[in-house]
Design a protein around this motif. Structure first.
Motif, PDB file in Angstrom:
ATOM      1  N   ILE A   1       5.358  -3.474  11.990  1.00 58.33           N
ATOM      2  CA  ILE A   1       4.580  -2.590  11.116  1.00 58.33           C
ATOM      3  C   ILE A   1       4.764  -3.048   9.674  1.00 58.33           C
ATOM      4  O   ILE A   1       5.882  -3.354   9.256  1.00 58.33           O
ATOM      5  CB  ILE A   1       5.022  -1.121  11.282  1.00 58.33           C
ATOM      6  CG1 ILE A   1       4.509  -0.573  12.624  1.00 58.33           C
ATOM      7  CG2 ILE A   1       4.509  -0.262  10.135  1.00 58.33           C
ATOM      8  CD1 ILE A   1       4.810   0.888  12.844  1.00 58.33           C
ATOM      9  N   ASN A   2       3.664  -3.108   8.939  1.00 62.91           N
ATOM     10  CA  ASN A   2       3.717  -3.426   7.518  1.00 62.91           C
ATOM     11  C   ASN A   2       3.403  -2.186   6.706  1.00 62.91           C
ATOM     12  O   ASN A   2       2.548  -1.377   7.085  1.00 62.91           O
ATOM     13  CB  ASN A   2       2.695  -4.517   7.170  1.00 62.91           C
ATOM     14  CG  ASN A   2       3.084  -5.858   7.751  1.00 62.91           C
ATOM     15  OD1 ASN A   2       4.271  -6.147   7.917  1.00 62.91           O
ATOM     16  ND2 ASN A   2       2.100  -6.672   8.067  1.00 62.91           N
ATOM     17  N   PHE A   3       4.102  -2.038   5.597  1.00 65.81           N
ATOM     18  CA  PHE A   3       3.808  -0.991   4.617  1.00 65.81           C
ATOM     19  C   PHE A   3       3.322  -1.709   3.366  1.00 65.81           C
ATOM     20  O   PHE A   3       4.072  -2.502   2.793  1.00 65.81           O
ATOM     21  CB  PHE A   3       5.070  -0.186   4.278  1.00 65.81           C
ATOM     22  CG  PHE A   3       5.741   0.440   5.461  1.00 65.81           C
ATOM     23  CD1 PHE A   3       6.654  -0.286   6.216  1.00 65.81           C
ATOM     24  CD2 PHE A   3       5.459   1.744   5.826  1.00 65.81           C
ATOM     25  CE1 PHE A   3       7.277   0.285   7.321  1.00 65.81           C
ATOM     26  CE2 PHE A   3       6.089   2.327   6.930  1.00 65.81           C
ATOM     27  CZ  PHE A   3       6.985   1.588   7.672  1.00 65.81           C
ATOM     28  N   GLU A   4       2.083  -1.447   2.967  1.00 63.29           N
ATOM     29  CA  GLU A   4       1.580  -2.171   1.800  1.00 63.29           C
ATOM     30  C   GLU A   4       0.575  -1.337   1.040  1.00 63.29           C
ATOM     31  O   GLU A   4      -0.187  -0.566   1.635  1.00 63.29           O
ATOM     32  CB  GLU A   4       0.949  -3.499   2.230  1.00 63.29           C
ATOM     33  CG  GLU A   4      -0.118  -3.371   3.287  1.00 63.29           C
ATOM     34  CD  GLU A   4      -0.569  -4.728   3.818  1.00 63.29           C
ATOM     35  OE1 GLU A   4       0.264  -5.469   4.355  1.00 63.29           O
ATOM     36  OE2 GLU A   4      -1.763  -5.026   3.666  1.00 63.29           O
ATOM     37  N   GLY A   5       0.592  -1.543  -0.278  1.00 58.28           N
ATOM     38  CA  GLY A   5      -0.352  -0.782  -1.085  1.00 58.28           C
ATOM     39  C   GLY A   5      -0.141  -1.025  -2.555  1.00 58.28           C
ATOM     40  O   GLY A   5       0.266  -2.108  -2.986  1.00 58.28           O
TER      41      GLY A   5
ATOM     42  N   GLY B   1       1.135   3.511   0.052  1.00 61.53           N
ATOM     43  CA  GLY B   1       0.772   2.408   0.921  1.00 61.53           C
ATOM     44  C   GLY B   1       0.317   2.833   2.298  1.00 61.53           C
ATOM     45  O   GLY B   1       0.594   3.934   2.768  1.00 61.53           O
ATOM     46  N   LYS B   2      -0.396   1.918   2.930  1.00 63.73           N
ATOM     47  CA  LYS B   2      -0.800   2.107   4.319  1.00 63.73           C
ATOM     48  C   LYS B   2       0.324   1.616   5.210  1.00 63.73           C
ATOM     49  O   LYS B   2       1.041   0.675   4.879  1.00 63.73           O
ATOM     50  CB  LYS B   2      -2.047   1.275   4.626  1.00 63.73           C
ATOM     51  CG  LYS B   2      -3.291   1.707   3.885  1.00 63.73           C
ATOM     52  CD  LYS B   2      -4.462   0.825   4.268  1.00 63.73           C
ATOM     53  CE  LYS B   2      -5.674   1.162   3.431  1.00 63.73           C
ATOM     54  NZ  LYS B   2      -6.822   0.272   3.736  1.00 63.73           N
ATOM     55  N   CYS B   3       0.409   2.270   6.335  1.00 66.79           N
ATOM     56  CA  CYS B   3       1.350   1.861   7.362  1.00 66.79           C
ATOM     57  C   CYS B   3       0.505   1.208   8.449  1.00 66.79           C
ATOM     58  O   CYS B   3      -0.262   1.887   9.146  1.00 66.79           O
ATOM     59  CB  CYS B   3       2.066   3.120   7.843  1.00 66.79           C
ATOM     60  SG  CYS B   3       3.227   2.918   9.146  1.00 66.79           S
ATOM     61  N   LEU B   4       0.588  -0.116   8.543  1.00 65.03           N
ATOM     62  CA  LEU B   4      -0.338  -0.855   9.409  1.00 65.03           C
ATOM     63  C   LEU B   4       0.386  -1.508  10.562  1.00 65.03           C
ATOM     64  O   LEU B   4       1.369  -2.212  10.386  1.00 65.03           O
ATOM     65  CB  LEU B   4      -1.047  -1.955   8.598  1.00 65.03           C
ATOM     66  CG  LEU B   4      -1.907  -1.484   7.438  1.00 65.03           C
ATOM     67  CD1 LEU B   4      -2.319  -2.676   6.577  1.00 65.03           C
ATOM     68  CD2 LEU B   4      -3.148  -0.774   7.957  1.00 65.03           C
ATOM     69  N   TYR B   5      -0.147  -1.297  11.748  1.00 68.27           N
ATOM     70  CA  TYR B   5       0.375  -1.976  12.924  1.00 68.27           C
ATOM     71  C   TYR B   5      -0.042  -3.449  12.841  1.00 68.27           C
ATOM     72  O   TYR B   5      -1.174  -3.769  12.527  1.00 68.27           O
ATOM     73  CB  TYR B   5      -0.207  -1.309  14.171  1.00 68.27           C
ATOM     74  CG  TYR B   5       0.225  -1.917  15.467  1.00 68.27           C
ATOM     75  CD1 TYR B   5      -0.669  -2.633  16.251  1.00 68.27           C
ATOM     76  CD2 TYR B   5       1.525  -1.775  15.920  1.00 68.27           C
ATOM     77  CE1 TYR B   5      -0.278  -3.188  17.453  1.00 68.27           C
ATOM     78  CE2 TYR B   5       1.923  -2.335  17.117  1.00 68.27           C
ATOM     79  CZ  TYR B   5       1.029  -3.032  17.876  1.00 68.27           C
ATOM     80  OH  TYR B   5       1.408  -3.587  19.070  1.00 68.27           O
TER      81      TYR B   5
END
Lengths: 221, 217
Positions: free
Chosen positions: A112-116, A129-133
């Motif tokens: 999982i990536n957290f980015e924003g 940030g979005k929490c992206l699979y």
């Protein structure tokens, strides 16, 4: 190290989380007087699973199923492991990932990536940030990291962080989003962590937060 | 990746070796006190081995996680007088031992290595020469009560970090340095023992009387 709080967006029951929430949350931050955008941020998380000696069998139940590894945006040369079930944290140089690869006893199963976007607002730094699979970049959640730069004591910063939290909740509520931001509550003492804030505290926050984010995402799908 | 050679020397000649190394290395002597724990994965996990090194020489102990790979093989490796092997290391917090217990590793054995080391450059390679006694502990983690496994014998090890593109040069730098030590001890690939050098007593006496001059070469 400055104290941080970590919140995630809890959609109302029956509603689906969309990227619009991220855009609205950023709009709220950008409406604060004196706020300035401060670039982007990205942290990543790996969920590890044990590799059994006999791979025709499922992983034995006495091996941890909740081992996660975290690379934090503000510590690129470090890597942290968290095992919630054992209240255990390991902080290491980022080369520990190479050691784990060589051992081959645990492998990353999903990521999982957290980015924003990052903002500076007086003595606060806000990271929304979005929490992206990974790798299909499916949106699993929206998080916000709030950092209060002047203080590293968790106790001493409690009041100012609560005040910020109320300001934030009211500002978000005025946008009539279908949900609210929930703060991640952790008993740091159970992890052997003290009042002085460290990267280990951040790792535990993310470990707890992601569980809530995934549970919330699964419930609303 | 690292290059490594080992040899043994009688403890009574260690002081002479230190005099020689002070003269050769031009670097300050560092105290060595490392608690080394060898952990192996439990029966349910893919078989693997990891070492935890706790440096007790400093005021605050520091931990390193270390994985040692198998020696390089092949005609090129066989021709070298040093062993070349892959290494992966990471500094870690003091929760390292609990962490590996928590993910299913068990303590296989532990030792305490005590002695001294020199770090210096030779022909562009960063060499570490360590002279240590390996000690066992009568009770779990009882480093204060450790006793030598082989009283009267010290282990001498020379290591140097290397990369695929330069390991032959690094090996050559180690080999050339070993020549300076040859009157006192012979160093070779780990696992290939050359025993104690017959000229060691005479060379040590010469060093002790000269107080550091490298007249024996």
């Amino acid at each position: 190290m400055p104290v941080k709080w970590l919140m995630h967006f809890q959609p109302n029951q029956g509603t689906t989380l969309t990227s619009q929430v991220m855009a609205e949350a950023c709009a709220v931050a950008e409406s604060f007087p004196g706020v300035s955008r401060d670039g982007r941020w990205r942290s990543s998380m790996t969920f590890y699973r044990a590799v059994p000696r006999d791979q025709s069998l499922p992983a034995p139940s006495d091996l941890p199923r909740d081992l996660i590894g975290i690379s934090l945006h503000d510590l690129p040369n470090e890597y942290l492991f968290v095992m919630r079930s054992q209240r255990l944290i390991l902080r290491a140089h980022s080369s520990v990932q190479t050691v784990m690869d060589k051992l081959q006893s645990y492998k990353g199963r999903f990521f999982i990536n957290f980015e924003g976007l990052q903002y500076k607002w007086g003595d606060f730094k806000l990271r929304i940030g979005k929490c992206l699979y990974n790798p299909n970049e499916a949106l699993r959640g929206i998080v916000m990291e709030v950092e209060y730069l002047p203080l590293s004591s968790i106790d001493k910063s409690q009041r100012v962080m609560e005040e910020f939290y109320e300001i934030w909740r009211e500002a978000v509520a005025s946008k009539l989003l279908a949900g609210q931001f929930i703060n991640t509550e952790v008993n740091f003492v159970e992890y052997g962590l003290g009042d002085s804030y460290t990267p280990q505290h951040t790792a535990v926050l993310y470990g707890m937060c992601v569980v809530q984010v995934i549970a919330s995402s699964n419930k609303n799908q | 990746m690292e290059c490594v050679v080992q040899g043994i020397i009688e403890t009574l000649h260690v002081e002479a070796l230190e005099i020689l190394l002070v003269g050769l290395c031009g670097a300050p002597k560092q105290r060595v006190r490392v608690h080394e724990l060898c952990l192996k994965s439990g029966p349910n996990l893919v078989s693997s081995e990891v070492r935890l090194l706790c440096d007790l020489a400093k005021t605050t102990p520091s931990w390193t996680i270390r994985h040692v790979g198998g020696a390089m093989r092949g005609a090129g490796a066989d021709q070298l007088s040093v062993l070349v092997r892959p290494i992966a290391e990471s500094k870690a917090s003091s929760t390292a031992l609990r962490f590996f217990y928590g993910i299913g590793y068990k303590l296989d054995h532990e030792v305490l290595k005590t002695g001294f080391a020199f770090q210096f450059q030779n022909r562009g390679a960063n060499l570490t020469v360590s002279v240590t006694s390996t000690n066992r502990m009568p009770r779990l983690h009882a480093t204060d009560d450790a006793v030598p496994i082989t009283p009267g014998i010290h282990l001498v090890e020379i290591t140097a970090p290397a990369a695929p593109e330069n390991y032959t040069e690094v090996a050559s730098a180690i080999a050339s340095f070993c020549e300076y030590l040859s009157p006192l001890l012979h160093l070779s690939k780990p696992g290939i023992s050359t025993g104690i050098v017959p000229t060691a007593a005479e060379a040590a006496a010469s060093l002790m009387s000269s107080g550091g001059g490298i007249k024996i070469l």
